[in-house]
Structure formats: C-alpha cells, structure tokens
Design a protein around this motif. Structure first.
Motif, PDB file in Angstrom:
ATOM      1  N   THR A 108      34.574   4.943 -21.851  1.00  0.00           N
ATOM      2  CA  THR A 108      33.522   4.051 -21.366  1.00  0.00           C
ATOM      3  C   THR A 108      33.305   4.299 -19.885  1.00  0.00           C
ATOM      4  O   THR A 108      34.263   4.306 -19.111  1.00  0.00           O
ATOM      5  N   VAL A 109      32.053   4.504 -19.499  1.00  0.00           N
ATOM      6  CA  VAL A 109      31.706   4.734 -18.100  1.00  0.00           C
ATOM      7  C   VAL A 109      31.174   3.435 -17.505  1.00  0.00           C
ATOM      8  O   VAL A 109      30.247   2.820 -18.037  1.00  0.00           O
ATOM      9  N   LEU A 110      31.796   3.029 -16.402  1.00  0.00           N
ATOM     10  CA  LEU A 110      31.405   1.816 -15.690  1.00  0.00           C
ATOM     11  C   LEU A 110      31.202   2.149 -14.216  1.00  0.00           C
ATOM     12  O   LEU A 110      31.529   3.237 -13.755  1.00  0.00           O
ATOM     13  N   ALA A 111      30.661   1.187 -13.477  1.00  0.00           N
ATOM     14  CA  ALA A 111      30.558   1.294 -12.026  1.00  0.00           C
ATOM     15  C   ALA A 111      31.145   0.041 -11.415  1.00  0.00           C
ATOM     16  O   ALA A 111      30.996  -1.070 -11.956  1.00  0.00           O
ATOM     17  N   ASP A 112      31.822   0.197 -10.280  1.00  0.00           N
ATOM     18  CA  ASP A 112      32.390  -0.964  -9.596  1.00  0.00           C
ATOM     19  C   ASP A 112      31.261  -1.774  -8.947  1.00  0.00           C
ATOM     20  O   ASP A 112      30.084  -1.412  -9.053  1.00  0.00           O
ATOM     21  N   PRO A 113      31.552  -2.904  -8.300  1.00  0.00           N
ATOM     22  CA  PRO A 113      30.479  -3.766  -7.788  1.00  0.00           C
ATOM     23  C   PRO A 113      29.547  -3.103  -6.774  1.00  0.00           C
ATOM     24  O   PRO A 113      28.460  -3.634  -6.516  1.00  0.00           O
ATOM     25  N   GLU A 114      29.918  -1.964  -6.198  1.00  0.00           N
ATOM     26  CA  GLU A 114      29.019  -1.264  -5.279  1.00  0.00           C
ATOM     27  C   GLU A 114      28.519   0.056  -5.857  1.00  0.00           C
ATOM     28  O   GLU A 114      28.000   0.903  -5.142  1.00  0.00           O
ATOM     29  N   GLY A 115      28.643   0.206  -7.172  1.00  0.00           N
ATOM     30  CA  GLY A 115      28.018   1.331  -7.845  1.00  0.00           C
ATOM     31  C   GLY A 115      28.847   2.584  -7.965  1.00  0.00           C
ATOM     32  O   GLY A 115      28.323   3.626  -8.400  1.00  0.00           O
ATOM     33  N   ASN A 116      30.125   2.549  -7.614  1.00  0.00           N
ATOM     34  CA  ASN A 116      30.986   3.728  -7.734  1.00  0.00           C
ATOM     35  C   ASN A 116      31.437   3.894  -9.183  1.00  0.00           C
ATOM     36  O   ASN A 116      32.116   3.022  -9.728  1.00  0.00           O
TER      37      ASN A 116
END
Length: 245
Positions: A108-116
């Motif tokens: 699963t690909v996610l991003a942290d709260p600043e888009g990383n």
C-alpha cells in the motif's frame, strides 16, 4: 569503510507534527534535541542508534514541490492482518493514499501529512529482522552504478543486482536494506528526503569526504554556510550529508 547511515533526513514545514506522525508510524519516540525532531526507538534518546537508522525531521520554509520524492521508506509488516491494521492506523494519523503508478500491488502506497510517499509492505520473510523500516528506497537511472558507489561508500554487502533493481545491506546483517530502483523520471527538484552519514568512531570527516569525492561524489552548496557537516551529491545528484563524528 568508515561510514554508516545514521538517519533519514526529512524536510518539513511543521517538523514537530511530521515527527510525531513518524514516531507513531514506526512505534518509536519523537525527541526534540534542538530545532529538529528526531525519531528513534523508545527508551530514551540514544544517537546514533547502534542498530537502526533513525529519522530526523528538519524544519524548512518551503513545502514539497516535486510530484514524487526520489527517496522513500518501505515499512515492514509481519502478517496480512498487521499490514491492514497499520494502514488503517496511519490513515487515522493523517496519511493519505498515494498513486505513483503502482497499479495492482500487494503493498500500500501512502503519503505522510506533508505529502512524502512511503510504502506499507505485505509481509516478506527477508524483512523479518529489519525493525519497522524495511528499506530505504532510492529512484535512479542506473541501479548497478548506484550500488557500486554506495557499496563502496558504506562498505555494505550487495544482495541482489539487475538492470532494474539493486539491494544493499550492512555487512552486520542488521537494520534496513538500501534499495535502488530504476525509474524513467529525471530528478527535477532538491531531495525532500535524504540520508545523513556518520563516520565511525576514530574516522575523520574530511578524510571520508575526500574518499567519497574519489568515488564520484560532488560537493553541494545549498547556502548552508559554515556548518559542522559536509553536503554532497552522489553520481546521480541525490543529496546526502556527512556529519561530524
């Protein structure tokens, strides 16, 4: 070889908030030794950690501009249930789904709260003893050449290499892997995520920097002025720093 990765450096507008996110994501603790937020295993601040690569979140005034970071973290899981639980927990903490062209994939690909971007991997036996960070993944044009440079730079062992993918790990067999993936997209912006390297006890930063230049690294001027670390780029232009011992 007298260098080791001490930490993954992440730039953030709100370093404290991003640090808290990564502490929760990894099951570690966020420490505030200065202007940065350092994320490492619980039990009190120990830097550098003797086994794991920590995360250092550094405040910067600019937000992310690149469509996709060229360096990201892969997180390890131990079962399908653990993967599902971790993804749900991370979304509750502020992570968002990210589409980087992965299509139908078991991770699963996610991003942290600043888009990383980062990946939550399905359980894999090879990552059973890495800790929460399974791998530090670098996009590149030539995985073979990058493996040669970084293998020489760190003295790490080459586990696998093809034209599309190369894998290194510390000769001690501890901590995360370092992966290089061939990608067609060129580098268009400074790296939002990079490695900070630390000379081993008894080693000299200037001597290590000179050795890295001999391997193909180049000096990097980011306007950092007089600082107690050296900024360099690898042969494909990825930024990294060599810290003082």
């Amino acid at each position: 070889m007298a260098l080791r990765p001490a930490q993954v450096n992440i730039k953030a507008l709100d370093a404290a908030a991003v640090g808290r996110f990564w502490a929760e994501a990894l099951g570690w603790t966020a420490y505030h030794p200065g202007v940065t937020t350092y994320v490492g295993p619980p039990g009190g601040l120990v830097w550098p950690d003797p086994v794991f690569v920590g995360v250092d979140v550094v405040p910067v005034p600019e937000g992310k501009t690149a469509a996709k970071n060229r360096v990201h973290l892969d997180l390890a899981t131990t079962s399908a249930a653990h993967q599902a639980e971790l993804v749900a927990r991370l979304k509750a903490l502020g992570a968002t789904p990210a589409d980087i062209g992965q299509g139908e994939a078991p991770w699963t690909v996610l991003a942290d709260p600043e888009g990383n971007e980062f990946c939550v991997l399905e359980p894999r036996e090879v990552y059973r003893d890495t800790g929460p960070i399974a791998a530090i993944v670098v996009d590149c044009a030539d995985p073979r050449a990058m493996a040669r440079f970084w293998g020489e730079a760190l003295g790490w062992t080459l586990h696998r290499v093809t034209d599309d993918h190369a894998v290194l790990r510390s000769a001690t067999g501890a901590g995360p892997f370092l992966d290089f993936l061939r990608t067609p997209e060129p580098k268009t912006a400074p790296d939002r995520v990079h490695l900070d390297l630390l000379p081993l006890p008894g080693a000299d930063r200037a001597a290590e920097v000179a050795r890295l230049r001999g391997l193909g690294a180049a000096d990097l001027d980011l306007g950092q002025g007089e600082v107690e670390w050296s900024c360099l780029t690898d042969p494909e232009g990825h930024e990294f720093c060599v810290l003082n011992p």
